[in-house]
Scaffold this motif. Structure first.
Motif, PDB file in Angstrom:
ATOM      1  N   PRO A  39      -4.374   1.908  -9.183  1.00  0.00           N
ATOM      2  CA  PRO A  39      -3.354   0.854  -9.317  1.00  0.00           C
ATOM      3  C   PRO A  39      -3.181   0.060  -8.022  1.00  0.00           C
ATOM      4  O   PRO A  39      -3.371   0.588  -6.927  1.00  0.00           O
ATOM      5  CB  PRO A  39      -2.070   1.627  -9.640  1.00  0.00           C
ATOM      6  CG  PRO A  39      -2.510   2.984 -10.055  1.00  0.00           C
ATOM      7  CD  PRO A  39      -3.788   3.245  -9.327  1.00  0.00           C
ATOM      8  N   TYR A  40      -2.817  -1.198  -8.156  1.00  0.00           N
ATOM      9  CA  TYR A  40      -2.468  -2.022  -6.996  1.00  0.00           C
ATOM     10  C   TYR A  40      -1.111  -2.659  -7.242  1.00  0.00           C
ATOM     11  O   TYR A  40      -0.729  -2.894  -8.392  1.00  0.00           O
ATOM     12  CB  TYR A  40      -3.541  -3.080  -6.718  1.00  0.00           C
ATOM     13  CG  TYR A  40      -3.806  -4.059  -7.834  1.00  0.00           C
ATOM     14  CD1 TYR A  40      -3.129  -5.276  -7.895  1.00  0.00           C
ATOM     15  CD2 TYR A  40      -4.755  -3.788  -8.813  1.00  0.00           C
ATOM     16  CE1 TYR A  40      -3.378  -6.187  -8.913  1.00  0.00           C
ATOM     17  CE2 TYR A  40      -5.019  -4.699  -9.831  1.00  0.00           C
ATOM     18  CZ  TYR A  40      -4.325  -5.887  -9.886  1.00  0.00           C
ATOM     19  OH  TYR A  40      -4.572  -6.793 -10.892  1.00  0.00           O
ATOM     20  N   VAL A  41      -0.376  -2.923  -6.160  1.00  0.00           N
ATOM     21  CA  VAL A  41       0.979  -3.464  -6.256  1.00  0.00           C
ATOM     22  C   VAL A  41       1.054  -4.747  -5.438  1.00  0.00           C
ATOM     23  O   VAL A  41       0.711  -4.757  -4.255  1.00  0.00           O
ATOM     24  CB  VAL A  41       2.032  -2.462  -5.748  1.00  0.00           C
ATOM     25  CG1 VAL A  41       3.434  -3.055  -5.855  1.00  0.00           C
ATOM     26  CG2 VAL A  41       1.944  -1.140  -6.512  1.00  0.00           C
ATOM     27  N   VAL A  42       1.510  -5.836  -6.073  1.00  0.00           N
ATOM     28  CA  VAL A  42       1.622  -7.131  -5.394  1.00  0.00           C
ATOM     29  C   VAL A  42       2.989  -7.729  -5.696  1.00  0.00           C
ATOM     30  O   VAL A  42       3.460  -7.673  -6.831  1.00  0.00           O
ATOM     31  CB  VAL A  42       0.524  -8.119  -5.839  1.00  0.00           C
ATOM     32  CG1 VAL A  42       0.533  -9.357  -4.941  1.00  0.00           C
ATOM     33  CG2 VAL A  42      -0.845  -7.466  -5.829  1.00  0.00           C
ATOM     34  N   ASN A  94       0.806  -1.216   0.000  1.00  0.00           N
ATOM     35  CA  ASN A  94       0.000   0.000   0.000  1.00  0.00           C
ATOM     36  C   ASN A  94       0.845   1.274   0.000  1.00  0.00           C
ATOM     37  O   ASN A  94       0.433   2.289  -0.575  1.00  0.00           O
ATOM     38  CB  ASN A  94      -0.958  -0.021   1.187  1.00  0.00           C
ATOM     39  CG  ASN A  94      -1.910  -1.205   1.115  1.00  0.00           C
ATOM     40  OD1 ASN A  94      -2.610  -1.393   0.130  1.00  0.00           O
ATOM     41  ND2 ASN A  94      -1.908  -2.042   2.143  1.00  0.00           N
ATOM     42  N   ASP A  95       2.035   1.252   0.607  1.00  0.00           N
ATOM     43  CA  ASP A  95       2.916   2.426   0.585  1.00  0.00           C
ATOM     44  C   ASP A  95       3.425   2.679  -0.841  1.00  0.00           C
ATOM     45  O   ASP A  95       3.500   3.832  -1.285  1.00  0.00           O
ATOM     46  CB  ASP A  95       4.096   2.230   1.543  1.00  0.00           C
ATOM     47  CG  ASP A  95       3.669   2.310   2.994  1.00  0.00           C
ATOM     48  OD1 ASP A  95       2.603   2.896   3.273  1.00  0.00           O
ATOM     49  OD2 ASP A  95       4.399   1.784   3.851  1.00  0.00           O
ATOM     50  N   PHE A  96       3.812   1.611  -1.536  1.00  0.00           N
ATOM     51  CA  PHE A  96       4.249   1.732  -2.925  1.00  0.00           C
ATOM     52  C   PHE A  96       3.128   2.361  -3.760  1.00  0.00           C
ATOM     53  O   PHE A  96       3.347   3.291  -4.545  1.00  0.00           O
ATOM     54  CB  PHE A  96       4.613   0.342  -3.463  1.00  0.00           C
ATOM     55  CG  PHE A  96       5.346   0.323  -4.776  1.00  0.00           C
ATOM     56  CD1 PHE A  96       4.919   1.076  -5.862  1.00  0.00           C
ATOM     57  CD2 PHE A  96       6.463  -0.485  -4.940  1.00  0.00           C
ATOM     58  CE1 PHE A  96       5.590   1.048  -7.079  1.00  0.00           C
ATOM     59  CE2 PHE A  96       7.149  -0.526  -6.163  1.00  0.00           C
ATOM     60  CZ  PHE A  96       6.698   0.238  -7.226  1.00  0.00           C
ATOM     61  N   GLU A  97       1.910   1.844  -3.589  1.00  0.00           N
ATOM     62  CA  GLU A  97       0.763   2.357  -4.344  1.00  0.00           C
ATOM     63  C   GLU A  97       0.562   3.851  -4.115  1.00  0.00           C
ATOM     64  O   GLU A  97       0.376   4.626  -5.068  1.00  0.00           O
ATOM     65  CB  GLU A  97      -0.508   1.621  -3.936  1.00  0.00           C
ATOM     66  CG  GLU A  97      -0.572   0.178  -4.362  1.00  0.00           C
ATOM     67  CD  GLU A  97      -1.799  -0.521  -3.800  1.00  0.00           C
ATOM     68  OE1 GLU A  97      -2.722   0.185  -3.321  1.00  0.00           O
ATOM     69  OE2 GLU A  97      -1.850  -1.759  -3.844  1.00  0.00           O
ATOM     70  N   ALA A  98       0.571   4.243  -2.851  1.00  0.00           N
ATOM     71  CA  ALA A  98       0.320   5.650  -2.511  1.00  0.00           C
ATOM     72  C   ALA A  98       1.392   6.564  -3.099  1.00  0.00           C
ATOM     73  O   ALA A  98       1.091   7.632  -3.647  1.00  0.00           O
ATOM     74  CB  ALA A  98       0.247   5.809  -0.991  1.00  0.00           C
ATOM     75  N   THR A  99       2.649   6.130  -3.002  1.00  0.00           N
ATOM     76  CA  THR A  99       3.754   6.927  -3.547  1.00  0.00           C
ATOM     77  C   THR A  99       3.649   7.031  -5.064  1.00  0.00           C
ATOM     78  O   THR A  99       3.858   8.104  -5.645  1.00  0.00           O
ATOM     79  CB  THR A  99       5.110   6.303  -3.162  1.00  0.00           C
ATOM     80  OG1 THR A  99       5.194   6.201  -1.738  1.00  0.00           O
ATOM     81  CG2 THR A  99       6.266   7.143  -3.679  1.00  0.00           C
ATOM     82  N   PHE A 100       3.305   5.945  -5.700  1.00  0.00           N
ATOM     83  CA  PHE A 100       3.165   5.926  -7.160  1.00  0.00           C
ATOM     84  C   PHE A 100       2.065   6.891  -7.611  1.00  0.00           C
ATOM     85  O   PHE A 100       2.271   7.710  -8.522  1.00  0.00           O
ATOM     86  CB  PHE A 100       2.860   4.504  -7.635  1.00  0.00           C
ATOM     87  CG  PHE A 100       2.701   4.371  -9.117  1.00  0.00           C
ATOM     88  CD1 PHE A 100       3.810   4.287  -9.945  1.00  0.00           C
ATOM     89  CD2 PHE A 100       1.434   4.337  -9.698  1.00  0.00           C
ATOM     90  CE1 PHE A 100       3.659   4.172 -11.329  1.00  0.00           C
ATOM     91  CE2 PHE A 100       1.281   4.221 -11.069  1.00  0.00           C
ATOM     92  CZ  PHE A 100       2.397   4.143 -11.885  1.00  0.00           C
ATOM     93  N   LYS A 101       0.907   6.811  -6.980  1.00  0.00           N
ATOM     94  CA  LYS A 101      -0.216   7.663  -7.385  1.00  0.00           C
ATOM     95  C   LYS A 101       0.083   9.145  -7.129  1.00  0.00           C
ATOM     96  O   LYS A 101      -0.251  10.004  -7.953  1.00  0.00           O
ATOM     97  CB  LYS A 101      -1.488   7.243  -6.653  1.00  0.00           C
ATOM     98  CG  LYS A 101      -2.041   5.910  -7.142  1.00  0.00           C
ATOM     99  CD  LYS A 101      -3.439   5.631  -6.616  1.00  0.00           C
ATOM    100  CE  LYS A 101      -3.444   5.283  -5.155  1.00  0.00           C
ATOM    101  NZ  LYS A 101      -4.813   4.902  -4.715  1.00  0.00           N
ATOM    102  N   GLU A 102       0.744   9.420  -6.008  1.00  0.00           N
ATOM    103  CA  GLU A 102       1.078  10.815  -5.692  1.00  0.00           C
ATOM    104  C   GLU A 102       2.124  11.363  -6.660  1.00  0.00           C
ATOM    105  O   GLU A 102       1.993  12.484  -7.172  1.00  0.00           O
ATOM    106  CB  GLU A 102       1.596  10.912  -4.254  1.00  0.00           C
ATOM    107  CG  GLU A 102       1.945  12.332  -3.837  1.00  0.00           C
ATOM    108  CD  GLU A 102       2.463  12.401  -2.416  1.00  0.00           C
ATOM    109  OE1 GLU A 102       2.868  13.511  -1.995  1.00  0.00           O
ATOM    110  OE2 GLU A 102       2.477  11.358  -1.720  1.00  0.00           O
ATOM    111  N   THR A 103       3.166  10.573  -6.933  1.00  0.00           N
ATOM    112  CA  THR A 103       4.246  11.033  -7.803  1.00  0.00           C
ATOM    113  C   THR A 103       3.756  11.277  -9.229  1.00  0.00           C
ATOM    114  O   THR A 103       4.142  12.245  -9.886  1.00  0.00           O
ATOM    115  CB  THR A 103       5.396  10.008  -7.827  1.00  0.00           C
ATOM    116  OG1 THR A 103       5.849   9.785  -6.487  1.00  0.00           O
ATOM    117  CG2 THR A 103       6.557  10.489  -8.681  1.00  0.00           C
ATOM    118  N   LEU A 104       2.901  10.391  -9.731  1.00  0.00           N
ATOM    119  CA  LEU A 104       2.406  10.519 -11.100  1.00  0.00           C
ATOM    120  C   LEU A 104       1.172  11.419 -11.200  1.00  0.00           C
ATOM    121  O   LEU A 104       0.655  11.632 -12.292  1.00  0.00           O
ATOM    122  CB  LEU A 104       2.076   9.148 -11.693  1.00  0.00           C
ATOM    123  CG  LEU A 104       3.221   8.474 -12.465  1.00  0.00           C
ATOM    124  CD1 LEU A 104       4.342   8.051 -11.520  1.00  0.00           C
ATOM    125  CD2 LEU A 104       2.733   7.323 -13.300  1.00  0.00           C
TER     126      LEU A 104
END
Length: 292
Positions: free
Chosen positions: A176-179, A157-167
């Protein structure tokens, strides 16, 4: 407590006792399953088997179970897309974990091993055409996993949040979801000179969702540049394909192990395409068969 019966409308079983789409019956699936997008690749992989036990075919879903050097292996052609993965993994899981006669869950769960062997396009200039990419994690642009309970328990969930914020993620798009992949399978498959390890995006289409422009423009023309430049704890996004995220997400929820390894047949940053990727895929198949 009496086991809950799964209704006929929820798990459709054919008159011959086989799964609705796959046309496989209980007992016909090996504990190790190779998944390929191209149904034609099933028979290529099965040509390495010393014996064939089962072959089933329905629509784009082609399956073979046999033995390679004594090890029982199934190969399943999924067709393209995470929607097909939803069908394939759910039915494969049902074949080993649901009693088809009583339509109830078996008391002991079986964990399957899934390895997807596919093709992919690189998003990094230094990831060359005709190399291999082992996906330690997948980012799903498809939204499939968001329909299932427990989604947040198996995602980064941290990866997801960072990805959505950065982009500056477009809220009109699916979230998006990250697994992550199975660390056990990554260890088994990583030792080869052609192998690179990275994070893969699974897109819900080949053209616009992967940043390609043919006739229609993109909602975010810079999306591929932003993806290529993105970093999270030293990790970068390496490639696009169309199935990995759903395989990882559903496997985690169901208690299976999964990994994906793809031949890089195009480099989007360099504008290059493989002159002949079939020998590269064949060598990759041989690597997987020897190491699973």
């Amino acid at each position: 407590m009496e086991a809950k019966r799964i209704e006929d409308s929820e798990l459709i079983i054919n008159a011959d006792g086989s799964a609705f789409h796959l046309h496989l019956k209980p007992g016909e699936v090996a504990d190790t399953v190779l998944l390929v997008g191209d149904p034609g690749r099933v028979d290529m992989i099965a040509s390495y088997f010393e014996s064939i036990e089962v072959r089933a075919e329905n629509r784009e879903f082609v399956s073979v179970t046999g033995r390679y050097k004594g090890k029982r292996i199934s190969v399943v052609g999924t067709g393209i897309g995470t929607d097909n993965i939803d069908i394939v993994l759910t039915e494969l899981d049902s074949l080993v974990n649901i009693d088809y006669k009583t339509r109830t869950l078996k008391p002991e769960r079986k964990a399957l091993t899934f390895v997807r062997i596919g093709t992919s396009g690189s998003l990094q200039k230094d990831l060359p055409v005709d190399s291999w990419l082992l996906s330690e994690a997948a980012i799903g642009f498809d939204g499939l996993l968001n329909f299932y309970a427990g989604r947040n328990d198996v995602t980064d969930n941290d990866f997801e949040a960072t990805f959505k914020e950065t982009l500056n993620w477009n809220k009109q798009l699916t979230s998006p979801y990250v697994v992550n992949a199975s660390t056990e399978l990554i260890e088994k498959l990583k030792n080869h000179a052609s192998i690179n390890i990275g994070t893969t995006i699974s897109a819900p289409g080949f053209y616009g969702p992967q940043g390609r422009v043919v006739r229609l423009g993109l909602a975010d023309p810079d999306i591929n540049e932003k993806i290529s430049a993105f970093r999270y704890n030293g990790r970068r996004i390496t490639n696009y394909e169309m199935e990995c995220s759903a395989i990882y997400g559903l496997s985690k929820l169901m208690g299976h192990k999964a990994a994906t390894v793809c031949a890089i047949i195009a480099n989007r940053k360099a504008g290059e395409y493989s002159k002949d990727y079939k020998p590269v895929v064949r060598a990759l198949v041989e690597h997987v068969l020897e190491n699973i």
